[in-house]
Motif scaffolding. Structure first.
Motif, PDB file in Angstrom:
ATOM      1  N   ASP A 155       0.822  -1.212   0.000  1.00  0.00           N
ATOM      2  CA  ASP A 155       0.000   0.000   0.000  1.00  0.00           C
ATOM      3  C   ASP A 155       0.854   1.258   0.000  1.00  0.00           C
ATOM      4  O   ASP A 155       2.091   1.208  -0.065  1.00  0.00           O
ATOM      5  N   SER A 156       0.192   2.410   0.056  1.00  0.00           N
ATOM      6  CA  SER A 156       0.892   3.691  -0.056  1.00  0.00           C
ATOM      7  C   SER A 156       1.877   3.910   1.079  1.00  0.00           C
ATOM      8  O   SER A 156       2.944   4.496   0.880  1.00  0.00           O
ATOM      9  N   LYS A 157       1.550   3.448   2.295  1.00  0.00           N
ATOM     10  CA  LYS A 157       2.475   3.605   3.424  1.00  0.00           C
ATOM     11  C   LYS A 157       3.724   2.766   3.204  1.00  0.00           C
ATOM     12  O   LYS A 157       4.849   3.214   3.481  1.00  0.00           O
ATOM     13  N   ALA A 158       3.568   1.551   2.695  1.00  0.00           N
ATOM     14  CA  ALA A 158       4.724   0.717   2.398  1.00  0.00           C
ATOM     15  C   ALA A 158       5.581   1.339   1.295  1.00  0.00           C
ATOM     16  O   ALA A 158       6.812   1.326   1.366  1.00  0.00           O
ATOM     17  N   LEU A 159       4.934   1.908   0.297  1.00  0.00           N
ATOM     18  CA  LEU A 159       5.684   2.561  -0.781  1.00  0.00           C
ATOM     19  C   LEU A 159       6.437   3.784  -0.274  1.00  0.00           C
ATOM     20  O   LEU A 159       7.511   4.119  -0.780  1.00  0.00           O
ATOM     21  N   GLN A 160       5.890   4.445   0.733  1.00  0.00           N
ATOM     22  CA  GLN A 160       6.593   5.565   1.349  1.00  0.00           C
ATOM     23  C   GLN A 160       7.893   5.081   1.989  1.00  0.00           C
ATOM     24  O   GLN A 160       8.936   5.734   1.890  1.00  0.00           O
ATOM     25  N   GLY A 161       7.824   3.935   2.638  1.00  0.00           N
ATOM     26  CA  GLY A 161       9.034   3.356   3.208  1.00  0.00           C
ATOM     27  C   GLY A 161      10.044   2.980   2.138  1.00  0.00           C
ATOM     28  O   GLY A 161      11.248   3.187   2.304  1.00  0.00           O
ATOM     29  N   ALA A 162       9.570   2.416   1.044  1.00  0.00           N
ATOM     30  CA  ALA A 162      10.468   2.067  -0.057  1.00  0.00           C
ATOM     31  C   ALA A 162      11.173   3.306  -0.593  1.00  0.00           C
ATOM     32  O   ALA A 162      12.382   3.280  -0.873  1.00  0.00           O
ATOM     33  N   GLU A 163      10.422   4.403  -0.711  1.00  0.00           N
ATOM     34  CA  GLU A 163      11.022   5.644  -1.201  1.00  0.00           C
ATOM     35  C   GLU A 163      12.114   6.136  -0.262  1.00  0.00           C
ATOM     36  O   GLU A 163      13.183   6.561  -0.700  1.00  0.00           O
ATOM     37  N   ARG A 164      11.868   6.068   1.028  1.00  0.00           N
ATOM     38  CA  ARG A 164      12.877   6.501   2.004  1.00  0.00           C
ATOM     39  C   ARG A 164      14.163   5.690   1.898  1.00  0.00           C
ATOM     40  O   ARG A 164      15.248   6.199   2.149  1.00  0.00           O
ATOM     41  N   LEU A 165      14.015   4.436   1.524  1.00  0.00           N
ATOM     42  CA  LEU A 165      15.165   3.545   1.435  1.00  0.00           C
ATOM     43  C   LEU A 165      15.810   3.553   0.058  1.00  0.00           C
ATOM     44  O   LEU A 165      16.798   2.853  -0.166  1.00  0.00           O
ATOM     45  N   GLY A 166      15.248   4.316  -0.870  1.00  0.00           N
ATOM     46  CA  GLY A 166      15.782   4.352  -2.222  1.00  0.00           C
ATOM     47  C   GLY A 166      15.461   3.111  -3.022  1.00  0.00           C
ATOM     48  O   GLY A 166      16.170   2.774  -3.979  1.00  0.00           O
ATOM     49  N   LEU A 167      14.378   2.441  -2.654  1.00  0.00           N
ATOM     50  CA  LEU A 167      13.963   1.225  -3.349  1.00  0.00           C
ATOM     51  C   LEU A 167      12.927   1.557  -4.420  1.00  0.00           C
ATOM     52  O   LEU A 167      12.341   2.646  -4.409  1.00  0.00           O
ATOM     53  N   PRO A 168      12.690   0.635  -5.355  1.00  0.00           N
ATOM     54  CA  PRO A 168      11.715   0.892  -6.420  1.00  0.00           C
ATOM     55  C   PRO A 168      10.315   1.186  -5.867  1.00  0.00           C
ATOM     56  O   PRO A 168       9.960   0.775  -4.761  1.00  0.00           O
ATOM     57  N   ARG A 170       7.526   0.339  -7.639  1.00  0.00           N
ATOM     58  CA  ARG A 170       6.576  -0.606  -8.219  1.00  0.00           C
ATOM     59  C   ARG A 170       6.468  -1.829  -7.335  1.00  0.00           C
ATOM     60  O   ARG A 170       7.478  -2.499  -7.064  1.00  0.00           O
ATOM     61  N   PRO A 171       5.271  -2.173  -6.878  1.00  0.00           N
ATOM     62  CA  PRO A 171       5.118  -3.346  -6.023  1.00  0.00           C
ATOM     63  C   PRO A 171       5.713  -4.615  -6.618  1.00  0.00           C
ATOM     64  O   PRO A 171       6.339  -5.404  -5.899  1.00  0.00           O
ATOM     65  N   SER A 172       5.535  -4.817  -7.914  1.00  0.00           N
ATOM     66  CA  SER A 172       6.055  -6.035  -8.532  1.00  0.00           C
ATOM     67  C   SER A 172       7.573  -6.108  -8.419  1.00  0.00           C
ATOM     68  O   SER A 172       8.143  -7.192  -8.211  1.00  0.00           O
ATOM     69  N   GLU A 173       8.235  -4.979  -8.537  1.00  0.00           N
ATOM     70  CA  GLU A 173       9.694  -4.949  -8.434  1.00  0.00           C
ATOM     71  C   GLU A 173      10.136  -5.189  -6.988  1.00  0.00           C
ATOM     72  O   GLU A 173      11.126  -5.874  -6.732  1.00  0.00           O
ATOM     73  N   LEU A 174       9.401  -4.640  -6.040  1.00  0.00           N
ATOM     74  CA  LEU A 174       9.726  -4.872  -4.627  1.00  0.00           C
ATOM     75  C   LEU A 174       9.577  -6.352  -4.276  1.00  0.00           C
ATOM     76  O   LEU A 174      10.415  -6.916  -3.567  1.00  0.00           O
ATOM     77  N   VAL A 175       8.519  -6.968  -4.771  1.00  0.00           N
ATOM     78  CA  VAL A 175       8.312  -8.390  -4.521  1.00  0.00           C
ATOM     79  C   VAL A 175       9.440  -9.205  -5.129  1.00  0.00           C
ATOM     80  O   VAL A 175       9.946 -10.155  -4.527  1.00  0.00           O
ATOM     81  N   ARG A 176       9.869  -8.833  -6.322  1.00  0.00           N
ATOM     82  CA  ARG A 176      10.975  -9.546  -6.975  1.00  0.00           C
ATOM     83  C   ARG A 176      12.251  -9.429  -6.150  1.00  0.00           C
ATOM     84  O   ARG A 176      12.962 -10.420  -5.928  1.00  0.00           O
ATOM     85  N   LEU A 177      12.553  -8.229  -5.654  1.00  0.00           N
ATOM     86  CA  LEU A 177      13.764  -8.017  -4.863  1.00  0.00           C
ATOM     87  C   LEU A 177      13.706  -8.776  -3.539  1.00  0.00           C
ATOM     88  O   LEU A 177      14.738  -9.190  -3.012  1.00  0.00           O
ATOM     89  N   ALA A 178      12.501  -8.959  -3.019  1.00  0.00           N
ATOM     90  CA  ALA A 178      12.355  -9.647  -1.732  1.00  0.00           C
ATOM     91  C   ALA A 178      12.518 -11.151  -1.857  1.00  0.00           C
ATOM     92  O   ALA A 178      12.621 -11.854  -0.842  1.00  0.00           O
ATOM     93  N   GLY A 179      12.528 -11.670  -3.071  1.00  0.00           N
ATOM     94  CA  GLY A 179      12.725 -13.093  -3.276  1.00  0.00           C
ATOM     95  C   GLY A 179      11.597 -13.918  -2.688  1.00  0.00           C
ATOM     96  O   GLY A 179      10.427 -13.678  -2.975  1.00  0.00           O
ATOM     97  N   GLU A 180      11.947 -14.876  -1.834  1.00  0.00           N
ATOM     98  CA  GLU A 180      10.947 -15.779  -1.265  1.00  0.00           C
ATOM     99  C   GLU A 180      10.359 -15.270   0.044  1.00  0.00           C
ATOM    100  O   GLU A 180       9.565 -15.970   0.676  1.00  0.00           O
TER     101      GLU A 180
END
Length: 208
Positions: A155-168, A170-180
């Protein structure tokens, strides 16, 4: 991403000692936790209050509605949820009764009625007093691995955290980076980064 998930990937349900599985009681406890977390109060207080409600035996809709309003207030207070305790005690009693009347106290019936439609599930959840858009987001974040038709839910709050960390973003890209890593753990880790600057500092310092 690895440091974030390793150090901060605990779901809020796990932190509240909820063994989340697709059965009525843990699903209800997770919904109540989402209700508590959606208020303007520290997440740690909401988590401790979830535990206090459980310790008081208020772990399913029937027990919640059978308790007196004062018993609910007292349990909320023991968890530290004092600012909103009276209103929340009323909402939990009313919401528990609605769950009993409409879905037999079983959130799986609500899932079945939604039939894979996330917007419909949100609408049904918002019929419960105190559950607004933020509460529905929190609940869906926590249960998405049990109810995969509503995931991945970043959700938007999780994406805010991703932005703070310099992560993508796009949810699909975050899921890919997280692996299993389970999607709920990924989303929780990102939310913790959004809510706590120390999480961001900790993670960035370890990859510098």
């Amino acid at each position: 991403m690895g440091e974030l998930l390793h150090r901060h990937g605990q779901t809020y349900a796990a932190e509240a000692h909820i063994r989340l599985k697709d059965t009525p009681q843990p699903l209800y406890r997770t919904l109540v936790l989402a209700h508590l977390l959606s208020a303007r109060i520290r997440a740690s207080v909401a988590v401790s209050t979830s535990r206090a409600l459980n310790d008081a035996g208020l772990r399913n809709p029937r027990r919640m509605t059978a308790a007196t309003w004062q018993q609910r207030v007292d349990a909320l207070g023991r968890g530290g949820y004092r600012r909103y305790d009276e209103r929340t005690a009323t909402q939990l009693g009313e919401g528990g009764q609605i769950l009993i009347d409409h879905w037999g106290g079983d959130l799986r019936r609500m899932r079945q009625q939604a039939d894979g439609d996330a917007d419909e599930l949100r609408r049904l959840l918002r019929e419960l007093p105190g559950i607004g858009p933020l509460g529905t987001d929190i609940f869906l974040r926590e249960v998405q691995d049990l109810w995969p038709e509503f995931g991945p839910f970043i959700d938007s709050k999780a994406l805010q955290g991703a932005e703070r960390l310099g992560l993508p973003q796009r949810p699909s890209e975050l899921v890919r980076l997280a692996g299993e890593t389970p999607n709920a753990e990924l989303a929780s880790a990102l939310v913790r980064a959004a809510l706590d600057k120390e999480v961001v500092t900790d993670c960035l310092s370890r990859v510098a």
